[in-house]
Scaffold this motif. Sequence first.
Motif, PDB file in Angstrom:
ATOM      1  N   PRO A 315       0.828  -1.203   0.000  1.00 33.54           N
ATOM      2  CA  PRO A 315       0.000   0.000   0.000  1.00 33.54           C
ATOM      3  C   PRO A 315       0.863   1.254   0.000  1.00 33.54           C
ATOM      4  O   PRO A 315       1.995   1.239   0.490  1.00 33.54           O
ATOM      5  N   PRO A 316       0.348   2.358  -0.528  1.00 32.28           N
ATOM      6  CA  PRO A 316       1.118   3.601  -0.495  1.00 32.28           C
ATOM      7  C   PRO A 316       1.217   4.151   0.919  1.00 32.28           C
ATOM      8  O   PRO A 316       0.415   3.818   1.798  1.00 32.28           O
ATOM      9  N   ARG A 317       2.204   4.974   1.137  1.00 27.79           N
ATOM     10  CA  ARG A 317       2.351   5.732   2.374  1.00 27.79           C
ATOM     11  C   ARG A 317       2.192   7.213   2.040  1.00 27.79           C
ATOM     12  O   ARG A 317       2.038   7.585   0.875  1.00 27.79           O
ATOM     13  N   CYS A 318       2.279   8.043   3.052  1.00 29.26           N
ATOM     14  CA  CYS A 318       2.185   9.486   2.793  1.00 29.26           C
ATOM     15  C   CYS A 318       3.319   9.930   1.866  1.00 29.26           C
ATOM     16  O   CYS A 318       3.118  10.744   0.958  1.00 29.26           O
ATOM     17  N   GLY A 319       4.506   9.376   2.075  1.00 27.07           N
ATOM     18  CA  GLY A 319       5.622   9.695   1.194  1.00 27.07           C
ATOM     19  C   GLY A 319       5.348   9.359  -0.252  1.00 27.07           C
ATOM     20  O   GLY A 319       5.822  10.049  -1.163  1.00 27.07           O
ATOM     21  N   SER A 320       4.563   8.297  -0.490  1.00 32.19           N
ATOM     22  CA  SER A 320       4.224   7.908  -1.858  1.00 32.19           C
ATOM     23  C   SER A 320       3.437   9.010  -2.553  1.00 32.19           C
ATOM     24  O   SER A 320       3.658   9.307  -3.741  1.00 32.19           O
ATOM     25  N   VAL A 321       2.489   9.606  -1.823  1.00 34.68           N
ATOM     26  CA  VAL A 321       1.691  10.705  -2.376  1.00 34.68           C
ATOM     27  C   VAL A 321       2.581  11.908  -2.673  1.00 34.68           C
ATOM     28  O   VAL A 321       2.470  12.538  -3.736  1.00 34.68           O
ATOM     29  N   VAL A 322       3.474  12.234  -1.740  1.00 35.07           N
ATOM     30  CA  VAL A 322       4.358  13.390  -1.935  1.00 35.07           C
ATOM     31  C   VAL A 322       5.241  13.191  -3.162  1.00 35.07           C
ATOM     32  O   VAL A 322       5.400  14.107  -3.987  1.00 35.07           O
ATOM     33  N   GLY A 323       5.828  11.997  -3.308  1.00 34.42           N
ATOM     34  CA  GLY A 323       6.662  11.724  -4.471  1.00 34.42           C
ATOM     35  C   GLY A 323       5.886  11.819  -5.772  1.00 34.42           C
ATOM     36  O   GLY A 323       6.352  12.396  -6.763  1.00 34.42           O
ATOM     37  N   HIS A 324       4.687  11.252  -5.778  1.00 36.37           N
ATOM     38  CA  HIS A 324       3.840  11.285  -6.968  1.00 36.37           C
ATOM     39  C   HIS A 324       3.426  12.715  -7.293  1.00 36.37           C
ATOM     40  O   HIS A 324       3.485  13.147  -8.450  1.00 36.37           O
ATOM     41  N   ASP A 325       3.037  13.467  -6.268  1.00 38.01           N
ATOM     42  CA  ASP A 325       2.551  14.832  -6.494  1.00 38.01           C
ATOM     43  C   ASP A 325       3.630  15.768  -7.009  1.00 38.01           C
ATOM     44  O   ASP A 325       3.364  16.615  -7.880  1.00 38.01           O
ATOM     45  N   ILE A 326       4.845  15.667  -6.486  1.00 42.04           N
ATOM     46  CA  ILE A 326       5.872  16.614  -6.919  1.00 42.04           C
ATOM     47  C   ILE A 326       6.243  16.376  -8.380  1.00 42.04           C
ATOM     48  O   ILE A 326       6.507  17.324  -9.130  1.00 42.04           O
ATOM     49  N   VAL A 327       6.209  15.123  -8.830  1.00 41.00           N
ATOM     50  CA  VAL A 327       6.463  14.851 -10.246  1.00 41.00           C
ATOM     51  C   VAL A 327       5.335  15.422 -11.101  1.00 41.00           C
ATOM     52  O   VAL A 327       5.581  16.007 -12.167  1.00 41.00           O
ATOM     53  N   GLN A 328       4.099  15.282 -10.655  1.00 41.10           N
ATOM     54  CA  GLN A 328       2.978  15.849 -11.401  1.00 41.10           C
ATOM     55  C   GLN A 328       3.086  17.369 -11.480  1.00 41.10           C
ATOM     56  O   GLN A 328       2.767  17.973 -12.511  1.00 41.10           O
ATOM     57  N   ALA A 329       3.524  17.996 -10.380  1.00 40.73           N
ATOM     58  CA  ALA A 329       3.690  19.450 -10.383  1.00 40.73           C
ATOM     59  C   ALA A 329       4.785  19.874 -11.353  1.00 40.73           C
ATOM     60  O   ALA A 329       4.642  20.857 -12.098  1.00 40.73           O
ATOM     61  N   ILE A 330       5.891  19.132 -11.346  1.00 41.76           N
ATOM     62  CA  ILE A 330       6.985  19.442 -12.272  1.00 41.76           C
ATOM     63  C   ILE A 330       6.537  19.265 -13.711  1.00 41.76           C
ATOM     64  O   ILE A 330       6.836  20.093 -14.588  1.00 41.76           O
ATOM     65  N   ALA A 331       5.798  18.194 -13.991  1.00 41.46           N
ATOM     66  CA  ALA A 331       5.322  17.941 -15.353  1.00 41.46           C
ATOM     67  C   ALA A 331       4.391  19.053 -15.817  1.00 41.46           C
ATOM     68  O   ALA A 331       4.473  19.525 -16.968  1.00 41.46           O
ATOM     69  N   ALA A 332       3.495  19.489 -14.934  1.00 41.80           N
ATOM     70  CA  ALA A 332       2.588  20.584 -15.296  1.00 41.80           C
ATOM     71  C   ALA A 332       3.369  21.854 -15.600  1.00 41.80           C
ATOM     72  O   ALA A 332       3.034  22.610 -16.525  1.00 41.80           O
ATOM     73  N   THR A 333       4.407  22.100 -14.835  1.00 42.16           N
ATOM     74  CA  THR A 333       5.245  23.277 -15.049  1.00 42.16           C
ATOM     75  C   THR A 333       5.971  23.198 -16.387  1.00 42.16           C
ATOM     76  O   THR A 333       6.033  24.186 -17.142  1.00 42.16           O
ATOM     77  N   LEU A 334       6.529  22.043 -16.694  1.00 41.06           N
ATOM     78  CA  LEU A 334       7.257  21.881 -17.957  1.00 41.06           C
ATOM     79  C   LEU A 334       6.334  22.052 -19.157  1.00 41.06           C
ATOM     80  O   LEU A 334       6.718  22.659 -20.160  1.00 41.06           O
ATOM     81  N   ARG A 335       5.117  21.532 -19.045  1.00 44.76           N
ATOM     82  CA  ARG A 335       4.174  21.703 -20.155  1.00 44.76           C
ATOM     83  C   ARG A 335       3.847  23.183 -20.360  1.00 44.76           C
ATOM     84  O   ARG A 335       3.796  23.673 -21.495  1.00 44.76           O
ATOM     85  N   LYS A 336       3.622  23.893 -19.256  1.00 50.74           N
ATOM     86  CA  LYS A 336       3.277  25.311 -19.351  1.00 50.74           C
ATOM     87  C   LYS A 336       4.461  26.131 -19.846  1.00 50.74           C
ATOM     88  O   LYS A 336       4.281  27.075 -20.645  1.00 50.74           O
ATOM     89  N   ALA A 337       5.670  25.784 -19.409  1.00 56.29           N
ATOM     90  CA  ALA A 337       6.865  26.541 -19.802  1.00 56.29           C
ATOM     91  C   ALA A 337       7.235  26.298 -21.254  1.00 56.29           C
ATOM     92  O   ALA A 337       7.896  27.140 -21.886  1.00 56.29           O
ATOM     93  N   GLY A 338       6.853  25.128 -21.789  1.00 54.10           N
ATOM     94  CA  GLY A 338       7.169  24.808 -23.175  1.00 54.10           C
ATOM     95  C   GLY A 338       8.618  24.441 -23.401  1.00 54.10           C
ATOM     96  O   GLY A 338       9.094  24.431 -24.532  1.00 54.10           O
TER      97      GLY A 338
END
Length: 415
Positions: A315-338
């Motif tokens: 099962p995931p832990r809280c750290g699993s959510v944090v790791g997943h979320d920060i990658v999603q945030a970075i990906a969203a930033t890269l898409r917006k930055a182009g």
Amino acid sequence: MDRRLTTPHVRRRDLLAGIAIGTLAAPAVLRAQGGAGAGPIRIGEINSYTAQPAFLGPYRNGWLLAQEQINAAGGINGRPLETVFRDDAGKPEDAVRMASELVSAEKVALLAGGYLSNVGLALGDFAAQNKVLYAASEPLTDALVWSKGNRYTFRLRPSTYMQAAMLVEEAAKLPARRWATVAPNYEYGQSAVKWFRELLKAKRPDAEFVGEQFPALGRIDAGATVQALERMRPEAIFNVTFGTDLLNFVRQGNTRGLFDGRSVASMLSGEPEYLEPLGEECPEGWIVTGYPRDDLENPVHTAFREAYRKRYEAPPRCGSVVGHDIVQAIAATLRKAGGTDTEAMVAAFEGIRFQTAYGTGEVEFRAADHQSTLGAFVGRTRLEGRTGKMVDWRYADGANYLPSDAQVREWRPQG
């Protein structure tokens, strides 16, 4: 020599896959979409893997799961994400050296990670001095985005101020007036105690703090700490210890009756990585911030939880959510930055929004201080069978526990 991960929470085949993830995870679909010749987008991730494996093993798993999902869906405009991991072993000086090597030798586009607050502050300073984007995932010190904040540093998790405010909201309802505190003796613990005291006094002017204990991180003398707290005769205790320190503190507190008839507010203690190891020693009725993983039912979180279970057979832990979320945030930033131009990425990160794996809605990185609005769950501990869990919980939206932009301007350096 750069440290590779040896935490037992990461299986060997996952570890090896992770080290080579950038070259092995670029599927044919990326090449078909024009990724050939563009090359991967490289991220340098620095963390205290061997020093804090309970949180950071699951964190890294969550990171890799997100990266695999993004790459399978076509990457960032046809370019796969690739992560170069480094283990700072909890030493700020090693983290800074590794950051320099990742930027100069590995040619990463940005830096990410950080667990301990002192390490996060060192990486934030490096980012400012070298004009490199740093996406801090975990370090909770308020200084990272306020008194020592800078243009190039962003932070995902709710800070000590935010989590203290969440706990104070419940602690102020207690009849207890006399409080004692116990926290690890470094930036995170000191900041958490400072804010809990100030915020509780603002809500309850009759609150009195009768003493404090600041044991060394990872080296708590739990028996002596419990005895010292008992001598203070508090009606309630604010606890900031975590990991093995928390386990030792709870064990000695249970043995010596410290918690009998006393309320406890405790930061992070509802997170599975810290709550579950307590087993049958789980204290009853503590007010905690945490992650009610098994009872959190919504389409987004259920999909994340099941994908994680399928990928890691755990099962995931809280750290699993944090790791997943920060990658999603970075990906969203890269898409917006182009692209990976640093100034474009910084501009894109300010105000970027993404969906958290908690399934509680979109999270935003505020332009005013680069702090995200990711929240935390607040509830109480309960022993069920032979293990503890978090019950009577609610989601505390981080946006509701942040200071105003005007207050931030007073605390944060300009320019």
